[in-house]
Design a protein around this motif. Structure first.
Motif, PDB file in Angstrom:
ATOM      1  N   UNK A 161       0.735  -1.300  -0.049  1.00 56.01           N
ATOM      2  CA  UNK A 161       0.068  -0.055  -0.176  1.00 56.01           C
ATOM      3  C   UNK A 161       1.042   1.303  -0.163  1.00 56.01           C
ATOM      4  N   UNK A 162       0.213   2.545  -0.005  1.00 54.04           N
ATOM      5  CA  UNK A 162       1.005   3.627   0.080  1.00 54.04           C
ATOM      6  C   UNK A 162       2.096   3.834   1.220  1.00 54.04           C
ATOM      7  N   UNK A 163       1.761   3.477   2.378  1.00 57.17           N
ATOM      8  CA  UNK A 163       2.253   3.448   3.313  1.00 57.17           C
ATOM      9  C   UNK A 163       3.598   2.608   3.375  1.00 57.17           C
ATOM     10  N   UNK A 203       9.525   2.942   1.765  1.00 54.71           N
ATOM     11  CA  UNK A 203      10.602   2.547   1.160  1.00 54.71           C
ATOM     12  C   UNK A 203      11.092   3.922   0.522  1.00 54.71           C
ATOM     13  N   UNK A 204      10.558   5.097   0.726  1.00 53.23           N
ATOM     14  CA  UNK A 204      11.134   6.282  -0.124  1.00 53.23           C
ATOM     15  C   UNK A 204      11.836   6.872   1.097  1.00 53.23           C
ATOM     16  N   UNK A 205      11.393   6.904   2.347  1.00 52.03           N
ATOM     17  CA  UNK A 205      12.407   7.168   3.627  1.00 52.03           C
ATOM     18  C   UNK A 205      13.496   6.550   3.587  1.00 52.03           C
ATOM     19  N   UNK A 249      -1.095  10.386   3.134  1.00 52.12           N
ATOM     20  CA  UNK A 249      -1.681   9.368   4.247  1.00 52.12           C
ATOM     21  C   UNK A 249      -1.882  10.141   5.430  1.00 52.12           C
ATOM     22  N   UNK A 250      -2.113  11.545   5.764  1.00 51.58           N
ATOM     23  CA  UNK A 250      -2.450  12.324   6.884  1.00 51.58           C
ATOM     24  C   UNK A 250      -1.335  12.200   7.898  1.00 51.58           C
ATOM     25  N   UNK A 251      -0.042  12.156   7.624  1.00 56.33           N
ATOM     26  CA  UNK A 251       0.934  12.143   8.504  1.00 56.33           C
ATOM     27  C   UNK A 251       1.492  13.481   8.610  1.00 56.33           C
TER      28      UNK A 251
END
Length: 164
Positions: A5-7, A12-14, A128-130
């Protein structure tokens, strides 16, 4: 890591940015040692501090999400660092002025990678609302833009003219 999922994409991007920042830190230190122009050296040393802070911020974000810091390796930054080695560290450059112009260009390639990576992670965090993550990533993105602008100013004001 399985991407579901996007999370997962975000984590992975981090991890990729953490790896890229670690590689950029070592490369920027080497560029600072090669630089001849004092303004360029100062900007690169400031870049080292900014990258070092970015590494700490990526580590904090990964820890917040319970993700491994050492997962993955930024192959894209590998390519940029390899180009730095080929173009600057092992190349036969007779005069310091063209070397300084090349150093500025290579640093900007790393900064542009950081801008793309932090910008992407920021978009994911917002989706993601983070919001706490987004605020931190916005700071990292702003720092990368600032380093890029500073290097452009130095290159356009003195380095490129001296190299010509």
């Amino acid at each position: 890591m399985t991407i579901r999922n996007l999370k997962d994409v975000y984590i992975h991007q981090l991890q990729d940015m953490h790896s890229a920042d670690r590689q950029a830190l070592a490369a920027t230190r080497r560029l600072a040692m090669l630089a001849h122009d004092t303004h360029l050296t100062d900007a690169l040393e400031a870049g080292v501090e900014g990258i070092r802070a970015g590494i700490g911020e990526m580590e904090a974000l990964l820890e917040r999400h319970g993700a491994a810091r050492e997962e993955g390796h930024s192959r894209a930054m590998d390519g940029i660092v390899d180009e730095i080695k080929t173009d600057l560290l092992t190349a036969d450059i007779a005069d310091p002025e063209p070397r300084d112009a090349m150093i500025a260009a290579q640093y900007q390639r790393m900064a542009h990678f950081a801008i793309a990576g932090y910008g992407t992670a920021l978009a994911y965090a917002r989706r993601l609302g983070l919001e706490d993550d987004a605020a931190q990533l916005q700071h990292n993105l702003d720092t990368a833009y600032s380093g890029d602008r500073t290097m452009s100013q130095i290159a356009n004001a003195t380095l490129n003219e001296k190299a010509a």
